[in-house]
Scaffold this motif. Structure first.
Motif, mmCIF file in Angstrom:
data_model
loop_
_atom_site.group_PDB
_atom_site.id
_atom_site.type_symbol
_atom_site.label_atom_id
_atom_site.label_comp_id
_atom_site.label_asym_id
_atom_site.label_seq_id
_atom_site.Cartn_x
_atom_site.Cartn_y
_atom_site.Cartn_z
ATOM 1 N N PHE A 125 0.826 -1.221 0.000
ATOM 2 C CA PHE A 125 0.000 0.000 0.000
ATOM 3 C C PHE A 125 0.845 1.250 0.000
ATOM 4 O O PHE A 125 0.331 2.354 -0.217
ATOM 5 C CB PHE A 125 -0.947 0.002 1.217
ATOM 6 C CG PHE A 125 -0.284 0.389 2.499
ATOM 7 C CD1 PHE A 125 -0.112 1.723 2.849
ATOM 8 C CD2 PHE A 125 0.205 -0.580 3.373
ATOM 9 C CE1 PHE A 125 0.525 2.090 4.030
ATOM 10 C CE2 PHE A 125 0.836 -0.228 4.557
ATOM 11 C CZ PHE A 125 1.007 1.112 4.879
ATOM 12 N N ASP A 149 9.102 -1.724 2.683
ATOM 13 C CA ASP A 149 8.102 -1.400 1.658
ATOM 14 C C ASP A 149 8.121 0.075 1.262
ATOM 15 O O ASP A 149 7.978 0.403 0.080
ATOM 16 C CB ASP A 149 6.705 -1.820 2.133
ATOM 17 C CG ASP A 149 6.532 -3.336 2.101
ATOM 18 O OD1 ASP A 149 7.171 -3.979 1.245
ATOM 19 O OD2 ASP A 149 5.785 -3.879 2.931
ATOM 20 N N PRO A 171 -3.176 -4.007 9.947
ATOM 21 C CA PRO A 171 -1.963 -4.088 10.763
ATOM 22 C C PRO A 171 -1.328 -2.712 10.898
ATOM 23 O O PRO A 171 -1.365 -1.919 9.967
ATOM 24 C CB PRO A 171 -1.064 -5.035 9.958
ATOM 25 C CG PRO A 171 -1.510 -4.889 8.544
ATOM 26 C CD PRO A 171 -2.985 -4.569 8.591
ATOM 27 N N GLY A 209 2.162 -0.362 12.385
ATOM 28 C CA GLY A 209 3.530 -0.307 12.895
ATOM 29 C C GLY A 209 3.881 1.108 13.297
ATOM 30 O O GLY A 209 3.858 1.489 14.461
ATOM 31 N N ALA A 243 0.426 -5.867 2.044
ATOM 32 C CA ALA A 243 1.485 -6.184 1.079
ATOM 33 C C ALA A 243 1.178 -7.514 0.397
ATOM 34 O O ALA A 243 0.363 -8.313 0.874
ATOM 35 C CB ALA A 243 2.850 -6.258 1.761
HETATM 36 C C1 LIG Z 1 4.227 -0.027 6.300
HETATM 37 C C2 LIG Z 1 3.511 -1.326 6.454
HETATM 38 C C3 LIG Z 1 2.614 -1.559 7.505
HETATM 39 C C4 LIG Z 1 2.383 -0.573 8.613
HETATM 40 O O1 LIG Z 1 1.879 0.664 8.233
HETATM 41 P P1 LIG Z 1 2.081 1.884 9.259
HETATM 42 O O2 LIG Z 1 1.547 3.047 8.552
HETATM 43 O O3 LIG Z 1 3.547 1.974 9.522
HETATM 44 O O4 LIG Z 1 1.330 1.515 10.507
HETATM 45 C C5 LIG Z 1 1.922 -2.752 7.549
HETATM 46 N N1 LIG Z 1 2.133 -3.704 6.615
HETATM 47 C C6 LIG Z 1 3.009 -3.526 5.615
HETATM 48 C C7 LIG Z 1 3.195 -4.633 4.649
HETATM 49 C C8 LIG Z 1 3.726 -2.348 5.500
HETATM 50 O O5 LIG Z 1 4.591 -2.191 4.499
#
Ligand SMILES: *Cc1c(COP(=O)(O)O)cnc(C)c1O
Ligand SMILES: [Zn+2]
Length: 443
Positions: A123, A155, A254, A256, A394
């Motif tokens: 994304f 990513d 999800p 992060g 992803a």
């Molecule tokens: C970046 C990412 C996340 C987390 O997105 P955040 O905006 O950092 O919370 C989750 N899954 C994938 C595969 C990512 O590349």
């Protein structure tokens, strides 16, 4: 009608800046910035008129409407010149009905928004098309930008290097050594980025890149940069549009660094403010138990937040202990009656394997969200009659090592209950037949 957007201080101290300034935090109070749209001006079109416009542009060949992001350009980055736009026709990803997996967990109305079916496989393309287009416009107007840089869990760096390569802009990426997949390391190398593999984790790379970009000559592409949020928020509009402008009960994703949940919430709230929808879905952020600072804050009623040192998780893109967008995430979770759930390594690997058995091919982060959905059903938080959308972040093919280790029973802390191994035989039909005949009948 001309629409306008500018940076506003996220904490609300009253500072504003133009979007072509090289600035990531409020000069007054140090808070993150937010792109603020002139919502009054956007009200000049009725909700039905916006819907019609977006439907007309949806995935067309006419530049730049092959992109789901630029199909919503007035709400994303109004006023950008078509010639500045750098796009790989991102967005418009499929929203699939996960019928068999959903039934297997007692949730027949489960859908998966496949954001990984995108140019660089995640994304992150949704936000990067906006950021790199904005940088290209700055350069075209004579602003000296030497390069664009990011710290990444794999990513963001893939997206940054691809979009910069398309625009002919140099890119630098800082990756934590041995904490990204082979595909994620190869993507920026192939696209000609300068790739630094640093002996630290993501949070360590983030500190280095912030210092590196401090003088403004190198532009920072991490999600503390609010331009990416504007592109990422279109996932909210796409989900609602793909349901004929109806709002699901839940959206689970999800998290992060937590920019994406903020983007999702921001997109939903803009649609509500402009009258396209009249209610908000509940949001759930799913975290790996080994990287769960938001989950801990949620359990404490959001009164207390402490950064942590995240430990190794197969969901490597969310192995983050000090999320930049923590305040943004808490704001949208509060506004959407949201929840936070976590998944252990065993829970996420098991959910991925069972969902894969129904034809999906999930990345470990999406699996964290699937495991969270299962736990929320078990807890009675999600009702089996509700419509739930999981945002798949992803493509599973970027995480072949995770799949391989699972099916070989080599993942730490994981029992590979659904392992499937190749059967190696000579090229002999009788040998194949003997194995087939020895199979138990299907149950
Ligand atoms: C970046 C990412 C996340 C987390 O997105 P955040 O905006 O950092 O919370 C989750 N899954 C994938 C595969 C990512 O590349
Ligand atoms: Zn401020």
């Amino acid at each position: 009608m001309t629409y306008r957007a500018r940076y506003a201080c996220f904490a609300g101290c009253g500072e504003h800046h133009e979007l072509d300034e090289v600035i990531y935090r409020c000069r007054n109070c140090g808070s993150l910035l937010d792109v603020e749209h002139d919502v009054e001006a956007l009200r000049d079109r009725a909700p039905a008129a916006w819907m019609n416009l977006f439907e007309r542009r949806w995935m067309r060949t006419e530049w730049p409407y092959g992109s789901g992001v630029w199909g919503k350009r007035e709400w994303v980055l109004p006023g950008i010149d078509d010639a500045s736009i750098v796009s790989f026709a991102e967005g418009g990803s499929n929203l699939l009905w996960a019928e068999r997996y959903g039934r297997s967990i007692g949730l027949p109305d489960l859908w998966v928004k496949q954001c990984g079916n995108s140019h660089t496989g995640s994304f992150k393309d949704l936000g990067m098309t906006v950021l790199v287009s904005a940088v290209r416009e700055m350069i075209r107007r004579g602003r000296p930008v030497r390069a664009v840089a990011c710290a990444s869990t794999g990513d963001t760096s893939a997206a940054l290097s691809a979009y910069c390569a398309a625009a002919g802009i140099p890119s630098l990426v800082l990756l934590p050594r041995d904490k990204v997949s082979v595909a994620q390391l190869l993507q920026p190398l192939a696209n000609g980025a300068m790739v630094f593999s640093l002996d630290t984790d993501f949070d360590g790379c983030m500190k280095v890149v912030q210092a590196l970009t401090a003088d403004g000559s190198i532009y920072l592409a991490n999600s503390m940069n609010s331009l990416r949020i504007e592109g990422q928020k279109t996932v909210a509009m796409e989900i609602v549009q793909q349901f004929e402008w109806e709002v699901p009960d839940w959206i689970v994703l999800p998290g992060g660094n937590l920019g994406n949940v903020y983007a999702l919430g921001k997109g939903l709230m803009l649609m509500r403010d402009l009258g396209l929808i009249s209610k908000l879905p509940r949001l759930c952020v799913a975290q790996a138990a080994n990287a769960n600072p938001l989950y801990r804050a949620y359990v404490a009623g959001f009164d207390r937040y402490e950064p942590i040192t995240a430990t190794r998780t197969s969901a490597s893109a969310i192995q983050i202990g000090a999320p930049v967008s923590i305040d943004r995430a808490i704001r949208v979770l509060r506004a959407t009656d949201g929840v936070v759930e976590q998944a252990t390594e065993d829970e996420l690997a098991d959910a991925a394997a069972r969902a894969d058995r129904t034809g999906m091919f999930n990345c470990p982060h999406t699996a964290v969200a699937l495991a969270a959905v299962e736990k929320l059903i078990a807890a009675g938080t999600i009702d089996p009659s509700q419509r739930v959308v999981v945002v798949s972040t992803a493509h599973g093919l970027k995480f072949a090592e995770f799949k391989g280790a699972y099916h070989q029973g080599r993942l730490d802390g994981v029992t590979s209950r659904h392992a499937n191994r190749p059967i190696e035989l000579p090229a002999d039909v009788d040998a194949v037949r003997r194995v087939l005949d020895a199979q138990p009948p299907p149950t």
